[in-house]
Design a protein around this motif. Structure first.
Motif, short mmCIF file in Angstrom:
data_model
loop_
_atom_site.label_atom_id
_atom_site.label_comp_id
_atom_site.label_asym_id
_atom_site.label_seq_id
_atom_site.Cartn_x
_atom_site.Cartn_y
_atom_site.Cartn_z
N GLU A 35 13.28 -13.70 -1.43
CA GLU A 35 13.44 -12.70 -0.39
C GLU A 35 12.18 -11.84 -0.29
O GLU A 35 11.65 -11.37 -1.28
CB GLU A 35 14.64 -11.81 -0.69
N VAL A 36 11.71 -11.65 0.93
CA VAL A 36 10.54 -10.82 1.18
C VAL A 36 11.01 -9.42 1.55
O VAL A 36 11.74 -9.23 2.53
CB VAL A 36 9.67 -11.40 2.31
N LYS A 37 10.62 -8.44 0.77
CA LYS A 37 11.04 -7.07 1.02
C LYS A 37 10.15 -6.44 2.09
O LYS A 37 8.97 -6.75 2.19
CB LYS A 37 10.97 -6.25 -0.26
N LEU A 38 10.75 -5.59 2.87
CA LEU A 38 9.96 -4.84 3.83
C LEU A 38 8.99 -3.93 3.10
O LEU A 38 9.29 -3.40 2.02
CB LEU A 38 10.87 -4.00 4.73
N LEU A 39 7.82 -3.75 3.69
CA LEU A 39 6.84 -2.86 3.10
C LEU A 39 7.29 -1.41 3.24
O LEU A 39 8.09 -1.07 4.12
CB LEU A 39 5.49 -3.05 3.79
N SER A 40 6.79 -0.54 2.40
CA SER A 40 7.10 0.88 2.51
C SER A 40 6.52 1.42 3.81
O SER A 40 5.58 0.84 4.38
CB SER A 40 6.51 1.65 1.33
N PRO A 41 7.05 2.54 4.32
CA PRO A 41 6.49 3.12 5.55
C PRO A 41 4.99 3.39 5.44
O PRO A 41 4.24 3.09 6.37
CB PRO A 41 7.29 4.42 5.71
N GLU A 42 4.55 3.94 4.30
CA GLU A 42 3.13 4.24 4.14
C GLU A 42 2.29 2.97 4.18
O GLU A 42 1.26 2.91 4.86
CB GLU A 42 2.87 4.98 2.84
N THR A 43 2.74 1.93 3.45
CA THR A 43 1.98 0.68 3.41
C THR A 43 1.94 0.03 4.78
O THR A 43 0.91 -0.51 5.20
CB THR A 43 2.58 -0.28 2.38
N THR A 44 3.07 0.07 5.50
CA THR A 44 3.11 -0.50 6.85
C THR A 44 2.11 0.19 7.76
O THR A 44 1.35 -0.47 8.49
CB THR A 44 4.53 -0.36 7.44
N ALA A 45 2.08 1.52 7.72
CA ALA A 45 1.15 2.27 8.57
C ALA A 45 -0.30 1.98 8.20
O ALA A 45 -1.16 1.76 9.08
CB ALA A 45 1.43 3.77 8.45
N ARG A 46 -0.60 1.93 6.91
CA ARG A 46 -1.99 1.70 6.48
C ARG A 46 -2.44 0.28 6.80
O ARG A 46 -3.60 0.05 7.17
CB ARG A 46 -2.12 1.99 4.99
N LEU A 47 -1.53 -0.71 6.66
CA LEU A 47 -1.88 -2.09 6.99
C LEU A 47 -2.14 -2.22 8.49
O LEU A 47 -3.12 -2.84 8.91
CB LEU A 47 -0.77 -3.03 6.55
N ALA A 48 -1.26 -1.64 9.31
CA ALA A 48 -1.46 -1.70 10.76
C ALA A 48 -2.77 -1.03 11.15
O ALA A 48 -3.51 -1.54 12.00
CB ALA A 48 -0.29 -1.02 11.47
#
Length: 246
Positions: A35-48
């Motif tokens: 199962e692939v977990k969703l990234l944390s909000p901070e990690t999602t924002a920084r990756l984008a």
């Protein structure tokens, strides 16, 4: 809300954030994979942010990605530290006040897509060269005073800070507003409202803030200004309270 492409409303950041979350979610359903977990909000924002900055080839702010991930009306503070959080979040308008806030806002699409890359590059070059450094100090002060005023529901002072900040930007880069943009901003000031370009200007959208009765008067004026260009129009405003949901 449906927005025109390249309207400087952060649509690319919304798309990048949504794509990252969708790929993580889809990955959890691949047969034979853990199962692939969703990234944390901070990690999602920084990756984008990293992806968009790489594609654009110019330094970009983080605020659009944060807005897409977290939603709400927030002030963001950058720590500037190598370790620890990159940013901290301070809500400045509570969710229960979003409907009221929307009566103090107006949003117009100028009818042409924004071309902010060149303007952004000039701002960066000017700053690094030391030119207009006193302007940047005042822009920071305007931003802080705007945040304080908005958190107190003081739309008069918030509007004044908007107009002062835009005046400084226009001195540094006069083409940040086109003819329609100039008319929208000047008419907002005449109607005791504040007005600012979205993103780095050069087309796209102009938004206004003011007391409700002033915004209602400005709406009629802006409709007349926008009628002079095909594709230019007022856009509906709805504040997103939740941000990314998956």
């Amino acid at each position: 809300m449906v927005i025109p492409p390249r309207s400087a409303l952060g649509g690319s950041s919304v798309a990048a954030v949504a794509l990252i979350a969708a790929l993580c979610k889809a990955g959890s359903g691949i047969s034979g994979q853990k199962e692939v977990k969703l990234l944390s909000p901070e990690t999602t924002a920084r990756l984008a942010h990293g992806l968009e900055e790489s594609v654009a080839g110019v330094p970009c702010g983080l605020q659009d990605q944060l807005a897409a991930v977290y939603g709400g009306v927030n002030a963001w503070y950058w720590s500037g530290k190598v370790e620890g959080p990159v940013f901290t979040q301070k809500p400045i308008v509570e969710k229960h006040a979003f409907d009221e806030l929307e009566t103090h806002l107006l949003l117009a699409y100028c009818g042409i897509p924004h071309e902010s890359k060149n303007i952004n590059q000039r701002w960066v070059r000017q700053f690094l060269s030391g030119k207009y450094r006193d302007f940047w100090t005042e822009i920071v002060n305007c931003t802080q005073k705007f945040t304080d005023a908005l958190s107190e529901g003081n739309f008069k002072d918030a509007s004044e800070m908007m107009n002062r900040e835009v005046a400084l930007r226009r001195q540094m880069t006069p083409d940040v507003l086109d003819e329609i943009g100039e008319n929208l901003v000047s008419s907002a000031i005449e109607n005791n409202c504040g007005a600012r370009f979205t993103g780095a200007g050069g087309g796209g959208c102009i938004w206004a803030m003011g007391e409700t009765e002033n915004i209602d008067s400005l709406r009629k004026v802006w409709k007349e200004v926008l009628s002079k260009r095909d594709g230019a129009c007022l856009l509906n405003i709805k504040t997103d309270a939740e941000g990314l949901e998956c």
